[in-house]
Design a protein around this motif. Sequence first.
Motif, PDB file in Angstrom:
ATOM      1  N   ASN A 265      45.589  12.758  46.256  1.00  0.00           N
ATOM      2  CA  ASN A 265      44.578  12.403  47.244  1.00  0.00           C
ATOM      3  C   ASN A 265      45.179  11.592  48.383  1.00  0.00           C
ATOM      4  O   ASN A 265      44.917  11.855  49.563  1.00  0.00           O
ATOM      5  CB  ASN A 265      43.454  11.602  46.564  1.00  0.00           C
ATOM      6  CG  ASN A 265      42.406  11.129  47.549  1.00  0.00           C
ATOM      7  OD1 ASN A 265      41.777  11.930  48.236  1.00  0.00           O
ATOM      8  ND2 ASN A 265      42.225   9.826  47.633  1.00  0.00           N
ATOM      9  N   ALA A 295      35.861  10.225  43.433  1.00  0.00           N
ATOM     10  CA  ALA A 295      34.954  10.164  44.584  1.00  0.00           C
ATOM     11  C   ALA A 295      35.709  10.199  45.907  1.00  0.00           C
ATOM     12  O   ALA A 295      35.290  10.881  46.855  1.00  0.00           O
ATOM     13  CB  ALA A 295      34.099   8.904  44.502  1.00  0.00           C
ATOM     14  N   HIS A 298      36.632  13.702  46.938  1.00  0.00           N
ATOM     15  CA  HIS A 298      35.472  14.458  47.430  1.00  0.00           C
ATOM     16  C   HIS A 298      35.146  14.059  48.869  1.00  0.00           C
ATOM     17  O   HIS A 298      34.926  14.919  49.738  1.00  0.00           O
ATOM     18  CB  HIS A 298      34.253  14.203  46.537  1.00  0.00           C
ATOM     19  CG  HIS A 298      34.233  14.995  45.275  1.00  0.00           C
ATOM     20  ND1 HIS A 298      34.056  16.360  45.260  1.00  0.00           N
ATOM     21  CD2 HIS A 298      34.349  14.619  43.976  1.00  0.00           C
ATOM     22  CE1 HIS A 298      34.060  16.801  44.011  1.00  0.00           C
ATOM     23  NE2 HIS A 298      34.245  15.764  43.211  1.00  0.00           N
ATOM     24  N   ALA A 299      35.138  12.739  49.131  1.00  0.00           N
ATOM     25  CA  ALA A 299      34.812  12.271  50.482  1.00  0.00           C
ATOM     26  C   ALA A 299      35.855  12.740  51.486  1.00  0.00           C
ATOM     27  O   ALA A 299      35.512  13.220  52.587  1.00  0.00           O
ATOM     28  CB  ALA A 299      34.706  10.750  50.486  1.00  0.00           C
ATOM     29  N   HIS A 317      30.668  18.292  49.260  1.00  0.00           N
ATOM     30  CA  HIS A 317      31.638  17.325  48.750  1.00  0.00           C
ATOM     31  C   HIS A 317      31.241  15.892  49.072  1.00  0.00           C
ATOM     32  O   HIS A 317      31.455  14.982  48.249  1.00  0.00           O
ATOM     33  CB  HIS A 317      33.034  17.645  49.284  1.00  0.00           C
ATOM     34  CG  HIS A 317      33.676  18.787  48.567  1.00  0.00           C
ATOM     35  ND1 HIS A 317      34.156  18.685  47.284  1.00  0.00           N
ATOM     36  CD2 HIS A 317      33.893  20.082  48.949  1.00  0.00           C
ATOM     37  CE1 HIS A 317      34.644  19.849  46.896  1.00  0.00           C
ATOM     38  NE2 HIS A 317      34.507  20.718  47.883  1.00  0.00           N
ATOM     39  N   CYS A 318      30.657  15.655  50.220  1.00  0.00           N
ATOM     40  CA  CYS A 318      30.184  14.304  50.522  1.00  0.00           C
ATOM     41  C   CYS A 318      29.066  13.885  49.564  1.00  0.00           C
ATOM     42  O   CYS A 318      29.011  12.739  49.112  1.00  0.00           O
ATOM     43  CB  CYS A 318      29.693  14.213  51.973  1.00  0.00           C
ATOM     44  SG  CYS A 318      31.034  14.041  53.175  1.00  0.00           S
ATOM     45  N   ALA A 321      30.614  12.903  46.391  1.00  0.00           N
ATOM     46  CA  ALA A 321      31.203  11.570  46.507  1.00  0.00           C
ATOM     47  C   ALA A 321      30.140  10.493  46.356  1.00  0.00           C
ATOM     48  O   ALA A 321      30.340   9.482  45.675  1.00  0.00           O
ATOM     49  CB  ALA A 321      31.919  11.431  47.850  1.00  0.00           C
ATOM     50  N   THR A 331      30.952   6.921  53.397  1.00  0.00           N
ATOM     51  CA  THR A 331      30.586   8.285  53.005  1.00  0.00           C
ATOM     52  C   THR A 331      29.169   8.624  53.458  1.00  0.00           C
ATOM     53  O   THR A 331      28.885   9.770  53.842  1.00  0.00           O
ATOM     54  CB  THR A 331      30.740   8.473  51.484  1.00  0.00           C
ATOM     55  OG1 THR A 331      32.052   8.062  51.096  1.00  0.00           O
ATOM     56  CG2 THR A 331      30.554   9.924  51.090  1.00  0.00           C
TER      57      THR A 331
END
Length: 365
Positions: A265, A295, A298-299, A317-318, A321, A331
Motif C-alpha cells: 500500500n 482500510a 481501499h481509500a 472502495h471509499c 474504507a 475518506t
Amino acid sequence: MGEGNEQTAARATADREKAVQDVSGMLQLGIEQFQAGRLAEAKAAITSVLAAEPRHPRALHLMGLIAYEQGDDAAAAELMQDAIRTKPDYAAALSNLGLVMQRQGRLAEGVASFRQALVIDPALADVHNNLGAALLDQGNVAEAESCFRHALTLQPDHARACFNLGNALRLQGKGDEAIARYRQAVALSPDYLEAYGNLGNVLLDMGRPEEAVATYRHAIALAPEWPDLHNALALALKSLGRLDEAVEGFRNAIALDPGHAEAHNNLGTVLKLQGRIDDAIAAYRRALELEPELAAAHANLGNALNEQGRLEEAEAHCRDALRLEPGNAQTHKSLGNILKDQGRREEAITCYRQALSLQPDLVDA
C-alpha cells in the motif's frame, strides 16, 4: 529397638536422603537444560522429578515454563496454577501465569496475577514492568506509566521498562520524553531493535525525519532482514520527498516479506506521487489481495480510480474504507468528491459535512 530394626530404619533414612538428592539433582538438571534452551531434555528431567513428587511446586512451574516456550498456553496455565495451589505464595509462578494470561488475551486475569505476585514481593522489577505492559494493553496508560517508573526505580538499567515507558509516554503525546526513554533503552541494550524502531517512529511523528532516517538505517545495519524497518525507513524518505529511495525501501520490505500488505500500500502511495497511476493501482490491489480489510488501501485505491474517471469503482472502495474506518475525515471528503463528480450534489454535501464534523480544519471540504 533391636539391631535389625535399627538397620532397617537406617536404610530407610538413607533411601529417603538419596531420593531427595535424586529429585534435587534432576530438578537442577532440568533448570540448567531449560536455561540452555534444550526444552526436550529439560522436560525429561522434570518429568522424572514429578514422577517422584507429583506436587513439587518448582517442578510444576518449570514444566509450565517449558509448555509456554513451546506455545502450549493452556498446558502452561494449568501447570502454573497447580504450582500456585501447592505453594500459594509462589510469586514467580504468579508472575509467569500473568504472562500466559496476557498472551492469551485474558488481560484482566493477567493483571490480577501480576498484582498478586507484587503483594507477595513488591520488589520485583520485572513484575512491575509486566503489570505495566498488561495495563497498557488494556488502555490504562497512566497506571502503566506508573508501573514502568516503579520498575526503573527498583532497577534503573531495566531496558525493557525504559522501552515500555517510552511507549506509554508516546501514547500520551509526550514525544520528547518518549525519545529520551527510547534512547535510554538502546544505550542499555545496543541491539534493541524494537526500541530503535519506535525511536524512529516518534521522531517521524514529531517532524524530525532526518533523525528518523538515521535511526532506521542504524537498526537495519543490525537486522537487515527485518522488513518492518525497511518499510519505516521508506516512509521517512517519502516524507523528505526522496521518492526514488522510498520506492527502493518499500521494494526491499516486499522482497523480504512478499505478504507485507502495508508495504504494498505504501509503495502505491509513492508511485502515485510519481505519476505512475497504473503501477500505484496495481500495488493497492495487491495490498488488498493480501489484506482485504486494509482500510487505507481501499481509500487509496478509491482516490486513484477517481483520478482515472472510474467513479463507480472508486465509490465502492471509499465506502469499503469507511465501513472499516468510519471516523476517517479524509475518506469522507474523498467520497464527497467522487459523488460530486457523479452529479450527486446532496450526497456529496452530506459527506463534506461529516468530514468537517470529524476534522473541522480539513482543507477544501
